[in-house]
Design a protein around this motif. Structure first.
Motif, PDB file in Angstrom:
ATOM      1  N   GLY A  49       0.780  -1.228   0.000  1.00  0.00           N
ATOM      2  CA  GLY A  49       0.000   0.000   0.000  1.00  0.00           C
ATOM      3  C   GLY A  49       0.806   1.270   0.000  1.00  0.00           C
ATOM      4  O   GLY A  49       1.982   1.294  -0.347  1.00  0.00           O
ATOM      5  N   ASN A  50       0.132   2.315   0.394  1.00  0.00           N
ATOM      6  CA  ASN A  50       0.725   3.657   0.375  1.00  0.00           C
ATOM      7  C   ASN A  50       1.459   3.967   1.669  1.00  0.00           C
ATOM      8  O   ASN A  50       1.293   3.288   2.677  1.00  0.00           O
ATOM      9  N   VAL A  51       2.220   5.033   1.610  1.00  0.00           N
ATOM     10  CA  VAL A  51       2.988   5.502   2.758  1.00  0.00           C
ATOM     11  C   VAL A  51       2.624   6.969   2.962  1.00  0.00           C
ATOM     12  O   VAL A  51       2.578   7.741   2.003  1.00  0.00           O
ATOM     13  N   ALA A  52       2.364   7.346   4.190  1.00  0.00           N
ATOM     14  CA  ALA A  52       1.988   8.725   4.507  1.00  0.00           C
ATOM     15  C   ALA A  52       3.232   9.589   4.698  1.00  0.00           C
ATOM     16  O   ALA A  52       4.340   9.076   4.886  1.00  0.00           O
ATOM     17  N   LYS A  53       3.024  10.905   4.670  1.00  0.00           N
ATOM     18  CA  LYS A  53       4.139  11.847   4.820  1.00  0.00           C
ATOM     19  C   LYS A  53       4.862  11.617   6.143  1.00  0.00           C
ATOM     20  O   LYS A  53       6.088  11.619   6.170  1.00  0.00           O
ATOM     21  N   HIS A  54       4.147  11.425   7.236  1.00  0.00           N
ATOM     22  CA  HIS A  54       4.824  11.222   8.524  1.00  0.00           C
ATOM     23  C   HIS A  54       5.669   9.948   8.520  1.00  0.00           C
ATOM     24  O   HIS A  54       6.694   9.878   9.182  1.00  0.00           O
ATOM     25  N   ASP A  55       5.238   8.936   7.727  1.00  0.00           N
ATOM     26  CA  ASP A  55       6.058   7.725   7.582  1.00  0.00           C
ATOM     27  C   ASP A  55       7.361   8.045   6.858  1.00  0.00           C
ATOM     28  O   ASP A  55       8.423   7.573   7.248  1.00  0.00           O
ATOM     29  N   GLU A 115      11.805  18.649   4.494  1.00  0.00           N
ATOM     30  CA  GLU A 115      11.423  19.306   3.234  1.00  0.00           C
ATOM     31  C   GLU A 115      10.488  18.464   2.373  1.00  0.00           C
ATOM     32  O   GLU A 115       9.897  18.983   1.433  1.00  0.00           O
ATOM     33  N   TYR A 116      10.357  17.177   2.655  1.00  0.00           N
ATOM     34  CA  TYR A 116       9.461  16.347   1.848  1.00  0.00           C
ATOM     35  C   TYR A 116       8.021  16.728   2.138  1.00  0.00           C
ATOM     36  O   TYR A 116       7.540  16.597   3.255  1.00  0.00           O
ATOM     37  N   GLY A 117       7.340  17.225   1.127  1.00  0.00           N
ATOM     38  CA  GLY A 117       5.934  17.583   1.256  1.00  0.00           C
ATOM     39  C   GLY A 117       5.047  16.482   0.707  1.00  0.00           C
ATOM     40  O   GLY A 117       5.529  15.451   0.233  1.00  0.00           O
ATOM     41  N   GLU A 118       3.761  16.704   0.752  1.00  0.00           N
ATOM     42  CA  GLU A 118       2.807  15.709   0.250  1.00  0.00           C
ATOM     43  C   GLU A 118       3.060  15.394  -1.224  1.00  0.00           C
ATOM     44  O   GLU A 118       2.967  14.238  -1.635  1.00  0.00           O
ATOM     45  N   GLU A 144       5.928  15.490  -2.917  1.00  0.00           N
ATOM     46  CA  GLU A 144       7.107  14.648  -3.049  1.00  0.00           C
ATOM     47  C   GLU A 144       6.814  13.206  -2.629  1.00  0.00           C
ATOM     48  O   GLU A 144       7.257  12.263  -3.263  1.00  0.00           O
ATOM     49  N   VAL A 145       6.027  13.058  -1.569  1.00  0.00           N
ATOM     50  CA  VAL A 145       5.667  11.725  -1.093  1.00  0.00           C
ATOM     51  C   VAL A 145       4.820  11.007  -2.141  1.00  0.00           C
ATOM     52  O   VAL A 145       5.055   9.836  -2.443  1.00  0.00           O
ATOM     53  N   ASP A 146       3.862  11.714  -2.732  1.00  0.00           N
ATOM     54  CA  ASP A 146       3.014  11.125  -3.769  1.00  0.00           C
ATOM     55  C   ASP A 146       3.845  10.684  -4.973  1.00  0.00           C
ATOM     56  O   ASP A 146       3.653   9.584  -5.503  1.00  0.00           O
ATOM     57  N   VAL A 147       4.764  11.544  -5.403  1.00  0.00           N
ATOM     58  CA  VAL A 147       5.636  11.208  -6.534  1.00  0.00           C
ATOM     59  C   VAL A 147       6.488   9.999  -6.188  1.00  0.00           C
ATOM     60  O   VAL A 147       6.625   9.055  -6.986  1.00  0.00           O
ATOM     61  N   MET A 148       7.051  10.001  -4.996  1.00  0.00           N
ATOM     62  CA  MET A 148       7.912   8.914  -4.549  1.00  0.00           C
ATOM     63  C   MET A 148       7.149   7.580  -4.580  1.00  0.00           C
ATOM     64  O   MET A 148       7.620   6.590  -5.157  1.00  0.00           O
ATOM     65  N   VAL A 149       5.962   7.553  -3.994  1.00  0.00           N
ATOM     66  CA  VAL A 149       5.159   6.329  -3.917  1.00  0.00           C
ATOM     67  C   VAL A 149       4.761   5.867  -5.316  1.00  0.00           C
ATOM     68  O   VAL A 149       4.872   4.685  -5.644  1.00  0.00           O
ATOM     69  N   GLN A 158      16.202  12.082  -8.768  1.00  0.00           N
ATOM     70  CA  GLN A 158      16.438  13.036  -9.853  1.00  0.00           C
ATOM     71  C   GLN A 158      15.122  13.707 -10.242  1.00  0.00           C
ATOM     72  O   GLN A 158      15.090  14.910 -10.482  1.00  0.00           O
ATOM     73  N   GLU A 159      14.063  12.936 -10.293  1.00  0.00           N
ATOM     74  CA  GLU A 159      12.748  13.489 -10.606  1.00  0.00           C
ATOM     75  C   GLU A 159      12.310  14.498  -9.531  1.00  0.00           C
ATOM     76  O   GLU A 159      11.695  15.521  -9.840  1.00  0.00           O
ATOM     77  N   LEU A 160      12.677  14.227  -8.293  1.00  0.00           N
ATOM     78  CA  LEU A 160      12.354  15.130  -7.181  1.00  0.00           C
ATOM     79  C   LEU A 160      13.337  16.289  -7.077  1.00  0.00           C
ATOM     80  O   LEU A 160      13.233  17.102  -6.168  1.00  0.00           O
ATOM     81  N   GLN A 161      14.301  16.322  -7.984  1.00  0.00           N
ATOM     82  CA  GLN A 161      15.336  17.351  -8.035  1.00  0.00           C
ATOM     83  C   GLN A 161      16.169  17.402  -6.759  1.00  0.00           C
ATOM     84  O   GLN A 161      16.540  18.459  -6.271  1.00  0.00           O
ATOM     85  N   LYS A 162      16.463  16.215  -6.234  1.00  0.00           N
ATOM     86  CA  LYS A 162      17.350  16.097  -5.076  1.00  0.00           C
ATOM     87  C   LYS A 162      18.743  15.642  -5.481  1.00  0.00           C
ATOM     88  O   LYS A 162      19.670  15.754  -4.722  1.00  0.00           O
ATOM     89  N   CYS A 163      18.853  15.074  -6.687  1.00  0.00           N
ATOM     90  CA  CYS A 163      20.138  14.601  -7.203  1.00  0.00           C
ATOM     91  C   CYS A 163      20.459  15.302  -8.526  1.00  0.00           C
ATOM     92  O   CYS A 163      19.588  15.685  -9.250  1.00  0.00           O
TER      93      CYS A 163
END
Length: 104
Positions: free
Chosen positions: A49-55, A75-78, A80-85, A99-104
């Motif tokens: 399943g999904n992972v919440a921002k606090h996770d 700095e991870y907002g909702e 970024e979490v949605d994109v990551m998941v 790279q997609e999140l512009q962290k690398c």
């Protein structure tokens, strides 16, 4: 005598390359992101399943427990979490996600 000198020179040469400069903020952001994505990936595989921002915040702080990385975890907002998941579900490698999140 020659052997002792050679050993000393070898030790000096090998220790000269062991010094690692502290990572720049950009590098630290990338390292933090990749470690976080890997941790989120593991959590998703284990629990599904999904992972919440606090996770994500908790995983980030666990994976990179350094004072200098704390603000990067916050700095991870909702978005970024949605994109990551979403990208993890598509089997995108962690480095590419960051790279997609512009962290690398």
């Amino acid at each position: 005598m020659f052997v002792r000198t050679a050993v000393v020179l070898l030790l000096v040469a090998s220790t000269a390359y062991t010094f690692v400069a502290p990572p720049s903020q950009a590098t630290l952001a990338c390292i933090t992101c990749v470690a976080t994505v890997k941790g989120v990936e593991a959590k998703m595989l284990h629990e599904g399943g999904n992972v919440a921002k606090h996770d994500v915040d908790a995983i980030c702080l666990k994976e990179v427990p350094t004072h200098s990385a704390e603000h990067l975890c916050e700095e991870y907002g909702e978005h970024e979490v949605d994109v990551m998941v979403t990208l993890i579900k598509q089997d995108v490698p962690p480095k590419m996600i960051c790279q997609e999140l512009q962290k690398c």
